[in-house]
Design a protein around this motif. Structure first.
Motif, PDB file in Angstrom:
ATOM      1  N   PHE A   1      22.281   8.845  22.349  1.00  0.00           N
ATOM      2  CA  PHE A   1      22.273  10.093  22.159  1.00  0.00           C
ATOM      3  C   PHE A   1      21.784  11.121  23.341  1.00  0.00           C
ATOM      4  N   GLY A   2      20.910  10.764  23.878  1.00  0.00           N
ATOM      5  CA  GLY A   2      20.069  11.540  24.983  1.00  0.00           C
ATOM      6  C   GLY A   2      21.266  11.472  26.058  1.00  0.00           C
ATOM      7  N   MET A   3      21.951  10.259  26.552  1.00  0.00           N
ATOM      8  CA  MET A   3      22.818  10.156  27.587  1.00  0.00           C
ATOM      9  C   MET A   3      24.158  10.852  27.267  1.00  0.00           C
ATOM     10  N   GLU A   4      24.622  11.074  26.062  1.00  0.00           N
ATOM     11  CA  GLU A   4      25.536  11.706  25.448  1.00  0.00           C
ATOM     12  C   GLU A   4      25.603  13.164  26.061  1.00  0.00           C
ATOM     13  N   GLU A   5      24.348  13.763  26.218  1.00  0.00           N
ATOM     14  CA  GLU A   5      24.168  15.142  26.622  1.00  0.00           C
ATOM     15  C   GLU A   5      24.611  15.036  28.060  1.00  0.00           C
ATOM     16  N   GLU A   6      24.312  14.120  28.706  1.00  0.00           N
ATOM     17  CA  GLU A   6      24.610  14.101  30.107  1.00  0.00           C
ATOM     18  C   GLU A   6      26.059  14.107  30.691  1.00  0.00           C
ATOM     19  N   LEU A   7      26.762  13.681  29.356  1.00  0.00           N
ATOM     20  CA  LEU A   7      28.248  13.417  29.765  1.00  0.00           C
ATOM     21  C   LEU A   7      29.111  14.575  29.245  1.00  0.00           C
ATOM     22  N   LYS A   8      28.465  15.731  28.947  1.00  0.00           N
ATOM     23  CA  LYS A   8      29.316  16.862  28.243  1.00  0.00           C
ATOM     24  C   LYS A   8      29.218  17.877  29.311  1.00  0.00           C
ATOM     25  N   CYS A   9      30.548  18.652  29.339  1.00  0.00           N
ATOM     26  CA  CYS A   9      30.658  19.826  30.178  1.00  0.00           C
ATOM     27  C   CYS A   9      29.633  21.100  29.856  1.00  0.00           C
ATOM     28  N   PRO A  10      29.157  21.698  30.733  1.00  0.00           N
ATOM     29  CA  PRO A  10      28.287  22.806  30.158  1.00  0.00           C
ATOM     30  C   PRO A  10      28.929  24.106  29.641  1.00  0.00           C
ATOM     31  N   VAL A  11      30.089  24.208  29.824  1.00  0.00           N
ATOM     32  CA  VAL A  11      30.991  25.168  29.502  1.00  0.00           C
ATOM     33  C   VAL A  11      31.765  24.753  28.337  1.00  0.00           C
ATOM     34  N   CYS A  12      32.664  23.692  27.907  1.00  0.00           N
ATOM     35  CA  CYS A  12      33.297  23.678  26.878  1.00  0.00           C
ATOM     36  C   CYS A  12      32.537  22.574  26.070  1.00  0.00           C
ATOM     37  N   ARG A  13      31.368  22.059  26.342  1.00  0.00           N
ATOM     38  CA  ARG A  13      30.533  21.295  25.450  1.00  0.00           C
ATOM     39  C   ARG A  13      31.292  19.895  24.826  1.00  0.00           C
ATOM     40  N   CYS A  14      32.461  19.666  25.699  1.00  0.00           N
ATOM     41  CA  CYS A  14      33.104  18.399  25.288  1.00  0.00           C
ATOM     42  C   CYS A  14      32.726  17.561  26.420  1.00  0.00           C
ATOM     43  N   PHE A  15      33.191  16.051  26.229  1.00  0.00           N
ATOM     44  CA  PHE A  15      32.880  15.389  27.387  1.00  0.00           C
ATOM     45  C   PHE A  15      33.795  15.626  28.490  1.00  0.00           C
ATOM     46  N   PHE A  16      33.402  15.430  29.565  1.00  0.00           N
ATOM     47  CA  PHE A  16      33.870  15.661  30.987  1.00  0.00           C
ATOM     48  C   PHE A  16      35.291  15.209  31.183  1.00  0.00           C
ATOM     49  N   ASN A  17      36.278  16.110  31.380  1.00  0.00           N
ATOM     50  CA  ASN A  17      37.944  15.846  31.667  1.00  0.00           C
ATOM     51  C   ASN A  17      37.898  16.274  33.168  1.00  0.00           C
ATOM     52  N   VAL A  18      38.098  15.172  33.878  1.00  0.00           N
ATOM     53  CA  VAL A  18      38.343  15.471  35.454  1.00  0.00           C
ATOM     54  C   VAL A  18      37.023  16.175  35.886  1.00  0.00           C
ATOM     55  N   PRO A  19      35.911  15.848  35.913  1.00  0.00           N
ATOM     56  CA  PRO A  19      34.722  16.534  36.437  1.00  0.00           C
ATOM     57  C   PRO A  19      34.819  16.745  38.015  1.00  0.00           C
ATOM     58  N   ILE A  20      34.454  17.849  38.366  1.00  0.00           N
ATOM     59  CA  ILE A  20      34.213  18.179  39.987  1.00  0.00           C
ATOM     60  C   ILE A  20      32.774  18.461  40.122  1.00  0.00           C
ATOM     61  N   ILE A  21      32.744  18.401  41.163  1.00  0.00           N
ATOM     62  CA  ILE A  21      30.993  18.534  41.952  1.00  0.00           C
ATOM     63  C   ILE A  21      31.040  19.785  42.434  1.00  0.00           C
ATOM     64  N   LEU A  22      30.180  20.948  42.032  1.00  0.00           N
ATOM     65  CA  LEU A  22      29.925  22.176  42.782  1.00  0.00           C
ATOM     66  C   LEU A  22      28.871  22.018  43.867  1.00  0.00           C
ATOM     67  N   PRO A  23      28.932  22.810  44.846  1.00  0.00           N
ATOM     68  CA  PRO A  23      27.871  22.621  45.786  1.00  0.00           C
ATOM     69  C   PRO A  23      26.439  22.709  45.551  1.00  0.00           C
ATOM     70  N   CYS A  24      26.085  23.457  44.095  1.00  0.00           N
ATOM     71  CA  CYS A  24      24.750  22.932  43.858  1.00  0.00           C
ATOM     72  C   CYS A  24      24.459  21.957  43.144  1.00  0.00           C
ATOM     73  N   GLN A  25      25.376  20.719  43.119  1.00  0.00           N
ATOM     74  CA  GLN A  25      25.454  19.614  42.737  1.00  0.00           C
ATOM     75  C   GLN A  25      25.556  19.301  41.005  1.00  0.00           C
ATOM     76  N   HIS A  26      25.790  20.485  40.349  1.00  0.00           N
ATOM     77  CA  HIS A  26      26.236  20.343  39.073  1.00  0.00           C
ATOM     78  C   HIS A  26      27.662  20.106  38.974  1.00  0.00           C
ATOM     79  N   SER A  27      27.951  19.522  37.729  1.00  0.00           N
ATOM     80  CA  SER A  27      29.291  19.239  37.352  1.00  0.00           C
ATOM     81  C   SER A  27      30.094  19.888  36.504  1.00  0.00           C
TER      82      SER A  27
END
Length: 722
Positions: free
Chosen positions: A12-38
């Motif tokens: 359950f804890g790792m599931e939060e690592e796999l969710k996009c901070p915007v849509c709160r769904c699992f990442f779909n085609v994740p990109i990396i911003l210069p601040c190292q957040h996805s």
């Protein structure tokens, strides 16, 4: 594959690592911003905004992508209010581009050729235009986009692989990426061109089957995910460059913290940057991450064991409370009727004590459970990242992940106290000896064990391997004497000159950091413990020597919001045409200190100021305008000294690009002097300086400079105060 350190809570804890901070769904085609957040590619496109005004050229920055602004909202310029901006954002969002997102701004420029945002500006280092930028939803740092838009950000292939494996293991239902709210609807279709999942309602609103979007292909979510996975598998192997698709990534730029290809280096985008081989950097970062994971795992294991002990103590509290109540009843039954009336009051007191202990332990259990859940999720995520064989994909996330693991380990060390907040024993004893006339005063007395005599604690023991020095700060750590009951400690420090000790800390912590000490001094530290029986003897003193010279960086926390720091906070520039102030992160009150500033860029003859200031000096005007700063301001021809807006000692000789400004703060003679290109500029500028002073600079957008600290003193008689 996804085995958890703490069972299901870990997954359950790792599931939060796999969710996009915007849509709160699992990442779909994740990109990396210069601040190292996805962030999901589609979500990134929805976060793109337009800024109207001055846009920096390539001479001002190597790339907009790596020009991040630490202060939210501090854009380059925004002098005009465009009421149709939201409309344009929506047009861009639903454009006919191949991805459906991040359309070029050139079309908008064509529709608004007379817009003030495209007017000519006289400053040679800037052009007037419309720029696109994206703000990270987690750290709020702003990144300006280049011609590739959000498509130019590197894909987080390692994270995408982990998400796909996790969804296969958990049979995750695919959710709509455009639903607003905490519970998005199940997706019914996916657009192959936009790579976005839609529910029926969002598909009708955002992706109608008419107009330009009618050409897009809509498939079921399962088929879309299978096709996307097939494309990802096809692209596995040697990673290619985003800008040069025919070139394989073989190097890693340490300054930009991104993998690059040979053609990137040939184009000069990373000129004068430190570039290392991809394999070597991958091996080094994996070794560092492996070590940090091991350390954090040990902390989590200790926390898990302690959590088990706390749960066992709950039963002990219940058992001890029953025994204590029975004892109290037996004693009260042997006393006269007057004591019986008091007995009920004492029973209520025990219940309050019991409820307090249970409440404190439950709160500690809940806090530690949440902390352990977060740590377990981070550990599982980090372990999965360690399995990534693609060096480029791994390095894209390694720096940010290493910082998170180190930060989590430090939090366990500093914030998590692996001791029960309340002992399970009831440290109370009924005193039944007083005479009947004193019954109304009958009450409990505290004890430390049923048959225990409390004595003063022994001397604490310093942990020398954990006692460290950094600049003018020292950190000391100790442990209690064996078999000593301790309520707290008293830490004492001398004056750095073998003088008397003074009290600097009182509390229960066994780790203490002391800041703001004198440079190049040997300090003695000692500690003693105390309890209800009194204070124990002092420990053996430990001696720590502070740094001989001052190493400091510029402090973003006290700088004006228009100040822009880079190069580990050693290089400073400004977004405003007005003068703005930035201070160093170390204050001086003793010794002789010398530092220099190299002028990296100098346009239009500005007059930056250099000197020292108090911590509360004005930050929105030139240095030296108030009575809390002492400075020299200088242009291309001459300089002046200034304090409290009083100018003095005009001196010929100015600066240009490449000039070096030196500042000599002599607190033994209480003077301040300045140098230009190794030559003293005028006489001693200020005398009779007492107190704590911070290095200070003021500048505007026409200047960029780099600070060099910890330098040898210049060869000049002014050091002797002459």
């Amino acid at each position: 594959m996804f085995s958890a350190v703490a069972g299901d809570r870990g997954s359950f804890g790792m599931e939060e690592e796999l969710k996009c901070p915007v849509c709160r769904c699992f990442f779909n085609v994740p990109i990396i911003l210069p601040c190292q957040h996805s962030i999901c590619l589609s979500c990134a496109a929805s976060q793109v905004t337009q800024t109207y005004g001055l846009k920096p050229t390539e001479e001002d920055a190597l790339s907009y992508r790596h020009s991040t602004i630490s202060s939210p909202g501090s854009d380059y310029s925004s002098a005009y209010d465009y009421t149709d901006l939201d409309k344009f954002d929506k047009l861009s969002l639903y454009s006919e581009a191949d991805s459906g997102y991040g359309a070029s701004l050139s079309g908008y420029a064509a529709t608004c050729p007379s817009s003030p945002a495209f007017s000519t500006v006289s400053a040679s280092s800037s052009i007037s235009t419309t720029t696109s930028c994206i703000r990270c939803p987690q750290c709020r740092r702003t990144t300006y986009l280049d011609d590739l838009g959000v498509q130019g950000f590197p894909r987080n292939k390692a994270l995408q692989t982990i998400v796909e494996k996790y969804e296969e293991t958990k049979n995750i239902v695919i959710k709509c990426q455009l639903c607003v709210g905490q519970a998005p609807n199940d997706a019914t279709v996916m657009c192959e061109q936009c790579s976005v999942y839609y529910c029926d309602k969002c598909r009708e609103n955002c992706h109608p089957l008419r107009g330009p979007l009618a050409k897009h292909t809509l498939v079921s979510p399962a088929l879309g995910k299978a096709a996307m996975k097939a494309r990802n598998q096809t692209s596995q192997g040697v990673s290619t460059c985003i800008r040069h698709t025919d070139e394989n990534i073989s190097m890693f730029c340490i300054m930009c913290k991104i993998p690059v290809c040979y053609q990137c280096l040939e184009d000069g985008k990373h000129q004068n940057h430190d570039v290392k081989a991809l394999g070597a950097m991958c091996k080094m970062h994996k070794a560092e991450l492996s070590h940090n994971i091991s350390t954090l795992s040990d902390k989590a294991r200790e926390g898990k064991n302690f959590l088990s002990n706390l749960r066992e103590m709950l039963d002990q509290v219940q058992e001890n409370s029953v025994d204590f109540e029975a004892s109290l009843v037996a004693q009260c039954d042997a006393i006269i009727e007057a004591i019986n009336r008091r007995k009920e009051e004492l029973m209520e007191q025990i219940q309050r004590e019991k409820e307090h202990k249970l409440r404190m332990m439950r709160e500690q259990i809940n806090d530690l459970t949440n902390k352990l859940r977060q740590t377990t999720g981070l550990l599982e995520y980090a372990l999965e990242i360690m399995k990534e064989d693609d060096a480029a994909a791994f390095l894209q996330v390694a720096n940010g992940l290493i910082k998170r693991v180190c930060s989590a380990e430090m939090q366990w060390q500093k914030e998590v106290l692996l001791e029960p907040h309340e002992p399970p024993e009831f440290e109370l004893q009924l005193n039944s000896q007083p005479l009947f006339k004193a019954i109304e005063q009958l009450n409990f007395v505290h004890t430390k064990g049923s048959a225990r005599v409390v004595t003063v604690p022994g001397p604490p023991i310093f942990l020398h391997e954990e006692c460290t020095v950094q600049n003018n700060s020292i950190t000391v750590s100790w442990q209690p004497s064996p078999r000593s009951w301790v309520d707290g400690y008293v830490l004492e420090l001398d004056d750095g000159n073998q003088g008397p000790f003074r009290e600097v800390y009182v509390g229960r912590e066994t780790l203490c950091t002391l800041d703001g000490l004198h440079f190049d001094c040997t300090y003695r530290v000692r500690v003693k413990a105390f309890n209800k029986a009194g204070e124990g003897p002092y420990s053996d003193s430990v001696q720590l020597h502070t740094a001989e010279v001052a190493w400091f960086a510029l402090d973003p926390s006290t700088a004006h919001p228009d100040i822009v720091l880079s190069n580990d906070n050693m290089t400073v520039s400004c977004n405003s045409y007005d003068d703005r102030v930035v201070l160093g992160n170390v204050g001086f009150s003793k010794g002789i200190h010398y530092w220099e500033c190299t002028i990296d860029r100098y346009d239009n003859h500005p007059d930056p100021a250099f000197g020292v200031a108090r911590i509360d000096t004005l930050k929105d005007t030139m240095l030296g305008k108030d009575d809390k700063a002492w400075a020299m301001y200088i242009d291309s021809n001459r300089s002046w000294f200034m304090h409290n807006n009083a100018h003095s000692n005009r001196t010929e000789g100015g600066l240009d690009k490449g000039s070096v400004i030196g500042v000599l703060l002599n607190l033994e003679e209480h003077t301040l002097s300045f140098y230009v290109n190794d030559c003293m500029q005028g006489p001693i500028a200020f005398r009779d300086l007492h107190g704590v002073f911070f290095p200070a600079i003021s500048l505007n957008r026409n200047v960029q400079m780099t600070v060099h600290t910890g330098l040898e003193l210049p060869d000049h008689d002014s050091i002797d105060g002459e």
